[in-house]
Every structure is written in structure tokens, then in C-alpha cells.
Design a protein around this motif. Structure first.
Motif, short mmCIF file in Angstrom:
data_model
loop_
_atom_site.label_atom_id
_atom_site.label_comp_id
_atom_site.label_asym_id
_atom_site.label_seq_id
_atom_site.Cartn_x
_atom_site.Cartn_y
_atom_site.Cartn_z
N THR A 172 22.38 16.48 5.05
CA THR A 172 23.00 16.31 3.51
C THR A 172 23.76 17.65 3.22
OG1 THR A 172 21.22 16.85 2.27
CG2 THR A 172 21.44 14.38 2.89
N SER A 173 24.03 18.44 4.42
CA SER A 173 24.72 19.53 4.04
C SER A 173 25.82 19.63 3.41
CB SER A 173 24.49 20.45 5.37
OG SER A 173 25.38 19.69 6.42
N ALA A 174 26.88 18.68 3.66
CA ALA A 174 28.17 18.54 3.00
C ALA A 174 28.14 17.68 1.69
CB ALA A 174 29.14 17.82 4.01
N GLY A 175 26.74 17.13 1.28
CA GLY A 175 26.91 16.41 0.04
C GLY A 175 27.07 17.20 -1.12
N LYS A 176 27.81 16.63 -2.02
CA LYS A 176 28.21 17.20 -3.40
C LYS A 176 27.85 16.39 -4.48
CE LYS A 176 32.18 20.07 -1.80
NZ LYS A 176 33.95 20.34 -2.07
N ASN A 177 27.93 14.99 -4.15
CA ASN A 177 27.48 14.08 -5.28
C ASN A 177 26.37 13.15 -4.92
OD1 ASN A 177 27.34 12.09 -7.47
ND2 ASN A 177 29.74 11.46 -7.20
N PHE A 178 25.33 13.66 -5.41
CA PHE A 178 24.11 12.64 -5.29
C PHE A 178 23.72 11.92 -6.54
CE2 PHE A 178 23.98 16.46 -2.57
CZ PHE A 178 23.48 16.02 -1.31
N SER A 179 24.84 12.00 -7.50
CA SER A 179 24.27 11.20 -8.60
C SER A 179 23.67 9.57 -8.22
CB SER A 179 25.56 10.74 -9.44
OG SER A 179 26.58 10.00 -8.64
N TYR A 180 22.67 9.13 -9.08
CA TYR A 180 22.02 7.77 -8.76
C TYR A 180 21.45 7.49 -7.31
CZ TYR A 180 24.28 6.75 -13.32
OH TYR A 180 24.51 6.65 -14.71
N ALA A 181 21.55 8.48 -6.40
CA ALA A 181 21.57 8.06 -5.10
C ALA A 181 20.18 7.39 -4.67
CB ALA A 181 21.46 9.44 -4.30
N TRP A 182 19.04 7.84 -5.31
CA TRP A 182 17.88 7.12 -5.25
C TRP A 182 17.14 6.66 -6.53
CZ3 TRP A 182 19.03 12.15 -3.05
CH2 TRP A 182 19.44 12.06 -1.81
N GLN A 183 18.18 6.40 -7.45
CA GLN A 183 17.66 5.68 -8.57
C GLN A 183 16.92 4.26 -8.34
OE1 GLN A 183 20.63 4.47 -11.55
NE2 GLN A 183 19.08 3.37 -12.39
N GLY A 184 15.63 4.16 -8.94
CA GLY A 184 14.79 3.07 -8.68
C GLY A 184 14.34 2.83 -7.38
N CYS A 185 14.12 3.87 -6.61
CA CYS A 185 13.40 3.85 -5.44
C CYS A 185 12.03 3.98 -5.82
CB CYS A 185 13.73 4.83 -4.52
SG CYS A 185 15.47 4.51 -3.69
N SER A 186 11.35 2.88 -6.47
CA SER A 186 9.92 2.84 -7.03
C SER A 186 8.96 2.71 -6.30
CB SER A 186 9.92 1.96 -7.92
OG SER A 186 10.16 0.58 -7.43
N SER A 187 9.06 2.69 -4.95
CA SER A 187 7.78 2.79 -3.92
C SER A 187 7.99 4.15 -3.06
CB SER A 187 8.20 1.62 -2.98
OG SER A 187 7.98 0.39 -3.62
N LEU A 188 8.87 4.97 -3.37
CA LEU A 188 8.85 6.45 -2.84
C LEU A 188 7.71 7.14 -3.21
CD1 LEU A 188 12.66 7.44 -2.41
CD2 LEU A 188 11.16 6.72 -0.55
N THR A 189 6.73 7.63 -2.51
CA THR A 189 5.81 8.47 -2.70
C THR A 189 6.01 9.97 -2.60
OG1 THR A 189 4.49 8.16 -0.54
CG2 THR A 189 3.93 6.67 -2.42
N SER A 190 6.90 10.03 -1.57
CA SER A 190 7.18 11.65 -1.37
C SER A 190 8.40 11.67 -0.92
CB SER A 190 6.65 12.31 -0.01
OG SER A 190 6.68 11.57 1.19
N PHE A 191 9.20 12.90 -0.98
CA PHE A 191 10.81 13.22 -0.66
C PHE A 191 11.01 14.04 0.29
CE2 PHE A 191 15.08 13.69 -1.52
CZ PHE A 191 15.76 12.31 -1.23
N PRO A 192 11.78 14.14 1.28
CA PRO A 192 11.78 15.26 2.24
C PRO A 192 12.60 16.43 1.81
CG PRO A 192 13.56 13.70 2.91
CD PRO A 192 12.54 12.99 1.73
N LEU A 193 12.69 17.56 2.50
CA LEU A 193 13.21 18.67 1.98
C LEU A 193 14.62 18.58 2.52
CD1 LEU A 193 13.18 21.64 0.67
CD2 LEU A 193 12.59 22.43 2.81
N ILE A 194 15.69 17.87 1.93
CA ILE A 194 17.04 17.79 2.33
C ILE A 194 17.86 18.92 2.03
CG2 ILE A 194 16.88 15.17 2.49
CD1 ILE A 194 18.49 15.39 -0.21
N ASN A 195 19.04 19.41 2.63
CA ASN A 195 20.00 20.17 2.39
C ASN A 195 20.64 19.95 1.03
OD1 ASN A 195 21.78 22.29 2.36
ND2 ASN A 195 21.85 22.54 4.48
N THR A 196 20.62 20.63 0.14
CA THR A 196 21.48 20.06 -1.08
C THR A 196 22.19 21.56 -1.60
OG1 THR A 196 19.53 20.53 -2.62
CG2 THR A 196 19.89 18.40 -1.90
N ALA A 197 22.24 22.22 -0.74
CA ALA A 197 23.17 23.64 -1.24
C ALA A 197 24.58 23.56 -1.83
CB ALA A 197 23.16 24.53 -0.07
#
Length: 239
Positions: free
Chosen positions: A185-210
Motif C-alpha cells: 500500500t506504499s502509494a496509498g493516500k486515501n484509506f477512508s472507510y477501507a476496512w469499516q465493518g470488518c467485524s471478524s478481523l482479529t489482527s491487522f498487518p503492518l502495511i505501508n501507510t507512509a
């Protein structure tokens, strides 16, 4: 059967499964053209085959989008093998699933497709792991899988998402996702609502949000998260 309205290279024959067929070309094979509808003599399940050249598919939440149950085979030759866009391709196909073996084989060549906006929006019956399409040219994932509430996992090979700028609502309400891959996700600028409501996720990876600036509602209602990584939010302006 909606062909993308901007396409002019369509030249297809539809076999309807009841002993009849239709031939369509050019503008006649566009969204809303009267030749794309067919009335069957009796209720039932009919295998429909499309042959010839079809550039893009564009369901875009039309009234009969929920009628699509399954893609038995993606085709060969010029039949949707190299689409120019996936924008709204299967939007609203709420009953479509990839449960058949063809779901992961003979996929169309999407290596040149940059727009995946709403491609599988509200495809709520897609179960299991999403097929490994080629995302190497992708720049726009807006609502691409939003509402795919039965999908349990997502894959993206290698660095194929390194050019995506817009992740807005990409996996919104994918409530059956139990994990998420460490995509690029190194080019990602807009992450709005990206994972909203993902209610079964127990963990999340260290993505590149620089490069990320907008994180509005990004993990809103991810109610099963028990840990969260130290992502880079230095450029963030909206949380």
C-alpha cells in the motif's frame, strides 16, 4: 447481459440454453439494448454461453444483476480475456459466487486494468478466498469489494498493489474476513472507510501507510481486533 457501454468492439453470439441464440455487434451489444434481453418459455435453470468478442462487462447494479449465479468459465480468445476496465463490472451481482473450479483458473488478463472501482461491489455471496486476479496496473480500488460480506480471505500476489492510490471503502463491510494480507500500500493516500465493518478481523498487518493522508473511518466497527500495528501515519490529516 450488459456489455460496457463505451465499448465499440463487441461482436458476440449468445446461446440462451433453450435452443435459441442471438447475434449482437457494436452498439447493439451495449447496456440497455433491447437485444440483450431474452424471455424463456418456462421457468428453470439455463446455461448461457457467450462467444465472440466482448471487451468489458458492466452490470453496474442494473435490475437483473442479482440474476447472475456463477461464471462457469471466463472464456478464451477475445471473450473478455483482456478487459480495459473493471469499473462496476459485477456491481450488484448479489448471488454470484466463485465456488466452481473455474473461479481460480483461466482468469481474464487484467494486467493492464487500472480501474477496479466497484468491480465486485455488494457481491455478498462470494465465499471463501477471492480469486488471484492480476492487480499490477491497479490505481483505484474504491469500493472494489465493499459489501462482499461472505468472503473469508483476500489475496494479492507480490507487489501487485504497489500503484493503488485510492483504497476508499475497498473492503468495507467484508464482515467475514478473519485475516488480511500484507499487501503493498506504499502509494496509498486515501484509506477512508477501507476496512469499516470488518467485524471478524482479529489482527491487522503492518502495511505501508507512509503516503496516507485520509484515514477517516478506516477501521470503524472492527469490533474483533485485539491488536493493531504501529503503522506510519506521519502524513495523515484526517482521522
Amino acid at each position: 447481459l450488459p456489455a460496457e457501454s463505451a465499448a465499440t468492439d463487441n461482436d458476440i453470439v449468445i446461446t440462451w440454453g433453450d435452443g435459441t441464440e442471438s447475434g449482437l455487434d457494436g452498439s447493439n451489444a451495449e447496456v440497455g439494448a433491447s437485444g440483450l434481453t431474452h424471455t424463456y418459455p418456462a421457468a428453470g435453470i439455463y446455461p448461457v454461453w457467450v462467444e465472440g468478442q466482448m471487451e468489458n462487462i458492466y452490470y453496474n447494479n442494473i435490475a437483473n444483476a442479482p440474476d447472475l449465479l456463477q461464471i462457469a468459465a471466463w472464456g478464451t480468445g477475445d471473450m473478455f480475456t483482456s478487459p480495459s476496465t473493471m469499473n462496476s463490472a459485477f456491481y450488484g451481482c448479489t448471488q454470484m459466487d466463485f465456488s466452481a473450479s473455474a473461479r481460480t483458473t483461466n482468469l481474464p488478463d487484467t494486467s493492464a486494468v487500472n480501474n477496479w472501482s466497484q468491480a465486485f461491489y455488494n457481491c455478498s455471496s462470494i465465499t471463501g478466498t477471492f480469486p488471484a486476479f492480476n492487480f499490477s496496473a491497479a490505481t483505484n480500488f474504491t469500493r472494489a469489494w465493499s459489501g462482499c460480506s461472505s468472503m473469508t480471505s483476500f489475496v494479492a500476489a507480490g507487489d501487485q498493489t504497489q500503484n493503488v492510490i485510492n483504497f476508499s471503502e475497498a473492503w468495507k463491510v467484508c464482515s467475514s474476513l478473519t485475516s488480511f494480507p500484507q499487501i503493498n500500500t506504499s502509494a496509498g493516500k486515501n484509506f477512508s472507510y477501507a476496512w469499516q465493518g470488518c467485524s471478524s478481523l482479529t489482527s491487522f498487518p503492518l502495511i505501508n501507510t507512509a503516503a496516507g493522508t485520509n484515514f477517516s473511518y478506516a477501521w470503524f466497527n472492527c469490533s474483533s481486533l485485539t491488536s493493531f500495528p504501529l503503522i506510519n501515519t506521519a502524513a495523515g490529516t484526517n482521522f
